[in-house]
Write a protein that holds these residues in place. Structure first.
Motif, PDB file in Angstrom:
ATOM      1  N   ILE A 157       0.856  -1.201   0.000  1.00 13.89           N
ATOM      2  CA  ILE A 157       0.000   0.000   0.000  1.00 13.89           C
ATOM      3  C   ILE A 157       0.888   1.246   0.000  1.00 13.89           C
ATOM      4  N   LEU A 158       1.928   1.186   0.858  1.00 10.63           N
ATOM      5  CA  LEU A 158       2.857   2.331   0.922  1.00 10.63           C
ATOM      6  C   LEU A 158       3.492   2.590  -0.444  1.00 10.63           C
ATOM      7  N   ASP A 159       3.911   1.482  -1.056  1.00 11.04           N
ATOM      8  CA  ASP A 159       4.563   1.575  -2.363  1.00 11.04           C
ATOM      9  C   ASP A 159       3.614   2.206  -3.386  1.00 11.04           C
ATOM     10  N   ALA A 160       2.322   1.749  -3.340  1.00 14.80           N
ATOM     11  CA  ALA A 160       1.327   2.277  -4.285  1.00 14.80           C
ATOM     12  C   ALA A 160       1.110   3.766  -4.054  1.00 14.80           C
ATOM     13  N   VAL A 161       1.025   4.124  -2.749  1.00 13.36           N
ATOM     14  CA  VAL A 161       0.845   5.549  -2.428  1.00 13.36           C
ATOM     15  C   VAL A 161       2.043   6.328  -2.946  1.00 13.36           C
ATOM     16  N   GLY A 162       3.257   5.767  -2.714  1.00 12.77           N
ATOM     17  CA  GLY A 162       4.497   6.422  -3.167  1.00 12.77           C
ATOM     18  C   GLY A 162       4.506   6.620  -4.671  1.00 12.77           C
ATOM     19  N   ARG A 163       3.935   5.649  -5.388  1.00 16.60           N
ATOM     20  CA  ARG A 163       3.910   5.764  -6.855  1.00 16.60           C
ATOM     21  C   ARG A 163       2.787   6.683  -7.329  1.00 16.60           C
ATOM     22  N   GLY A 164       1.964   7.162  -6.383  1.00 18.13           N
ATOM     23  CA  GLY A 164       0.899   8.114  -6.703  1.00 18.13           C
ATOM     24  C   GLY A 164      -0.237   7.501  -7.500  1.00 18.13           C
ATOM     25  N   VAL A 165      -0.614   6.234  -7.167  1.00 18.17           N
ATOM     26  CA  VAL A 165      -1.713   5.590  -7.906  1.00 18.17           C
ATOM     27  C   VAL A 165      -3.041   6.267  -7.561  1.00 18.17           C
ATOM     28  N   SER A 166      -4.038   6.058  -8.455  1.00 19.84           N
ATOM     29  CA  SER A 166      -5.342   6.696  -8.245  1.00 19.84           C
ATOM     30  C   SER A 166      -6.054   6.057  -7.056  1.00 19.84           C
ATOM     31  N   PRO A 167      -6.985   6.796  -6.405  1.00 21.95           N
ATOM     32  CA  PRO A 167      -7.726   6.226  -5.268  1.00 21.95           C
ATOM     33  C   PRO A 167      -8.449   4.938  -5.671  1.00 21.95           C
ATOM     34  N   GLY A 168      -8.939   4.868  -6.898  1.00 21.67           N
ATOM     35  CA  GLY A 168      -9.643   3.653  -7.363  1.00 21.67           C
ATOM     36  C   GLY A 168      -8.710   2.459  -7.337  1.00 21.67           C
ATOM     37  N   GLU A 169      -7.471   2.653  -7.916  1.00 26.90           N
ATOM     38  CA  GLU A 169      -6.499   1.545  -7.961  1.00 26.90           C
ATOM     39  C   GLU A 169      -6.106   1.113  -6.544  1.00 26.90           C
TER      40      GLU A 169
END
Ligand code: ADP
Length: 609
Positions: free
Chosen positions: A58-70
């Motif tokens: 989750i942290l990694d996804a947040v770091g990559r700036g993924v959309s709230p949907g993803e």
């Protein structure tokens, strides 16, 4: 209290062999046990990996700036994965018992059958009985090694798989961290275990206290003692005894608890040291910018988990080692060598109408652990069809002589011959088929009268009634609520009846007659009979033992008149032998004992005899 012995004897079967034994038993009896274990291992590993990776991903996804949907989909995937894994795990756990209990009960039945069928000397051997009791304990309930080992093996496998995965993961952050964490976790485990194993090392002491407590409890509840407890006011004494032993148990538990406290403190100190060092190392790496936030969180969680797997593995190994010792005890008991030949002996078919001769040639017998022979160099040839009486004081060795004749014991010296052949060569169960016996301590099973007389469910009713008539108990059986279909004893059947000692003794005589063995053995068959029933039995003795060689034991010397030969057993041997009249004429020990007995029996009763 006696100082406890430590169990130094090396087990015959090692841990790997015992695991293989359990697995092979499950494979033969209930394969579901193995499937469920495999499923539980997979679930445990999957759950630990999902939990480990959820936050870093989750942290990694947040770091990559993924959309709230993803992000929502990612979180939902993890949540769904965890729900599936935990549901499956719960389902499997709810179903673990059935197959495991089946495998344990199969083993328990095997052990019980072995005890029912083992050579009789084992039943009188305290060492064998102690080993049997130990083996029984391995299978008594879900928590004993015979079943609990499944949990240990499953946990061990889950811990080993998870350990390997975490090891590979952590070595990416630096092998030093994994080494340090593993070493400190292992050190913590061993130090704590040494303290915690105190109770295990003192299990003999604990076992003795438990044994005493259970014994006192059982005796207090024993209905046979109920009369004595009341008349002699034994209640308070039993309570006092119980209290004394309960206090010993309490003291024992307190001693154990004190040690566990030290073990817990040590655990806390070592966990502080281990986690402090590992987390310090990770923080240093993160500060130097060598770890991303996601990696930092991943390794941070992995350090905690890694120590948990290492400790788990050692704990499982420790538990499995103990359970393996117990499984070895069980297997060693199941392997106990038999002193008699059974299936490996020569077959011996009962010859219809044949009268057998039995001979004791220079026979001595000494009970295990006894200092002297009970019987010493006895020579006795029983002729085909002979009616032999054996008399002697209590403890003279009459029953021992019978046990040797019936092949329940083998002589420590000398030999027992059947028609001139050493009986040890035969399948002993075939040899037992020759004997129709009534022992002093008779055993009936909680079945119907008919089943007990016919020794099974296949009853020849005509023959059964004939035997009940001859044993003088037919009228009493007819008067029972369901006649011959009445259940004996109330332990299993509420509608069962409790017969008097005399009625039971006659029923056991009917059972012996029904068996129709060519050798009839009656060990004090009148002990529980009233004088009229006793006299009737003497009168029809020849009818009862027709077409058979018979041996009759009695302490009533006059009752031997109808026998062809009387043996007086004294001082470990045959002191005198002859007919009742010739022994009286001889004027020796038999005549002397007869004279004493005569003084105690009324003249009329003597006439009856
Ligand atoms: P009887 O039938 O003449 O009363 P037994 O044959 O029962 O005598 O016993 C003879 C002797 O052997 C007794 O001294 C008894 O204590 C001893 N004895 C009997 N059974 C055992 C046993 N299982 N273990 C040790 N000693 C025994």
């Amino acid at each position: 209290m006696e100082k406890p012995k430590t169990d130094k004897q090396k087990p015959v079967y090692g841990m790997a062999s015992n695991c293989a034994f359990m697995i092979s038993r499950a494979w033969r009896g209930a394969k579901s046990v193995l499937l469920i274990c495999a499923g539980l291992i997979l679930c445990a590993v999957a759950a630990s990996l999902l939990e480990l990776f959820v936050t870093p991903m989750i942290l990694d996804a947040v770091g990559r700036g993924v959309s709230p949907g993803e992000l929502t989909v990612l979180i939902a995937q993890f949540a769904l994965g965890l729900v599936c894994v935990y549901s499956l795990q719960t389902y499997l756990k709810a179903n673990t018992l059935f197959g495991r209990v089946y495998v344990r009960l199969k083993l328990s039945i095997e052990q019980n059958l072995l005890e029912c069928r083992t050579a009789y000397p084992h039943i009188e051997d305290p060492d064998y009985l102690q080993r049997a009791a130990k083996a029984e304990r391995v299978l008594t309930d879900n928590n004993q090694a015979g079943e609990a080992a499944w949990d240990t093996m499953t946990d061990l496998a889950s811990n080993l798989v998870s350990f390997t995965i975490y090891l590979l993961l952590l070595s990416q952050a630096g092998p030093a961290i994994s080494l340090l964490t593993a070493a400190l976790a292992a050190a913590g485990y061993f130090a704590g275990e040494r303290i915690r194993s105190w109770r295990y090392r003192h299990r003999e002491e604990e076992g003795k206290i438990h044994h005493s407590l259970n014994y006192i409890l059982r005796r207090s509840q024993d209905t046979k003692l109920a009369k004595d407890v009341r008349i002699f006011g034994l209640g308070p004494w039993l309570v006092q005894l119980y209290d004394k032993h309960a206090q010993l148990f309490y003291d024992f538990c307190v001693k154990g608890r004190r040690r566990y406290l030290w073990a817990d403190l040590l655990d806390v100190a070592l966990a502080l040291l281990r986690n402090g060092a590992a987390y310090g190392w990770l923080i240093a790496l993160a500060l130097r910018g060598e770890l991303s936030p996601a990696q930092f969180v991943l390794y941070f969680s992995a350090v905690g988990g890694f120590a948990q797997w290492v400790t788990g593995i050692f704990q499982n190994l420790g538990t499995l080692r103990r359970q393996s010792l117990e499984l070895s005890t069980l297997r060693e008991f199941l392997d106990s060598p038999e002193p008699f030949r059974f299936d490996d002996g020569a077959p011996l078919a009962v010859k219809p109408g044949h009268l057998y001769a039995i001979e004791l040639r220079d026979v001595s017998y000494r009970y295990p652990g006894a200092e002297a022979d009970t019987l010493s160099h006895v020579n006795l040839a029983i002729r085909p069809g002979e009616k032999l009486a054996v008399v002697g004081k209590n403890g003279a060795g009459k029953t021992t002589l019978i046990k040797l004749l019936c092949g329940l014991l083998d002589p420590t010296e000398g030999v027992v011959l059947l028609d001139g052949e050493d009986i040890r060569q035969y399948d002993r169960r075939d040899y037992y088929k020759l004997f129709s016996a009534v022992f002093q301590q008779f055993a009936f099973l909680p079945g119907t009268v008919a089943e007990n007389v016919a020794q099974g469910e296949d009853v020849d009713l005509e023959r059964m009634w004939d035997c009940l008539e001859r044993a003088g108990v037919a009228d009493q059986v007819r008067a029972l609520p369901q006649g011959e279909n009445t259940h004996l004893g109330r332990q299993l059947y509420l509608d069962g009846v409790e017969l008097s000692g005399g009625q039971m003794q006659k029923l056991m005589l009917a059972r012996a007659l029904y068996k129709n063995g060519p050798v009839v053995v009656l060990d004090e068959p009148t002990a529980a009979l009233d004088p009229i029933a006793e006299s009737q039995l003497y009168q029809k003795y020849h009818d009862l033992t027709r077409d058979a060689t018979s041996v009759y034991i009695s302490h009533r010397l006059a009752s031997t008149r109808f026998c062809d030969r009387v043996l007086l057993i004294e001082n470990g041997g045959i002191a005198e032998e002859g007919t009742h009249d010739s022994l009286l004429e001889l004027g020796g020990r038999y005549a002397y004992l007869f004279d004493i007995q005569r003084k105690y029996y009324a003249e009329g009763a003597m006439e009856n005899e």
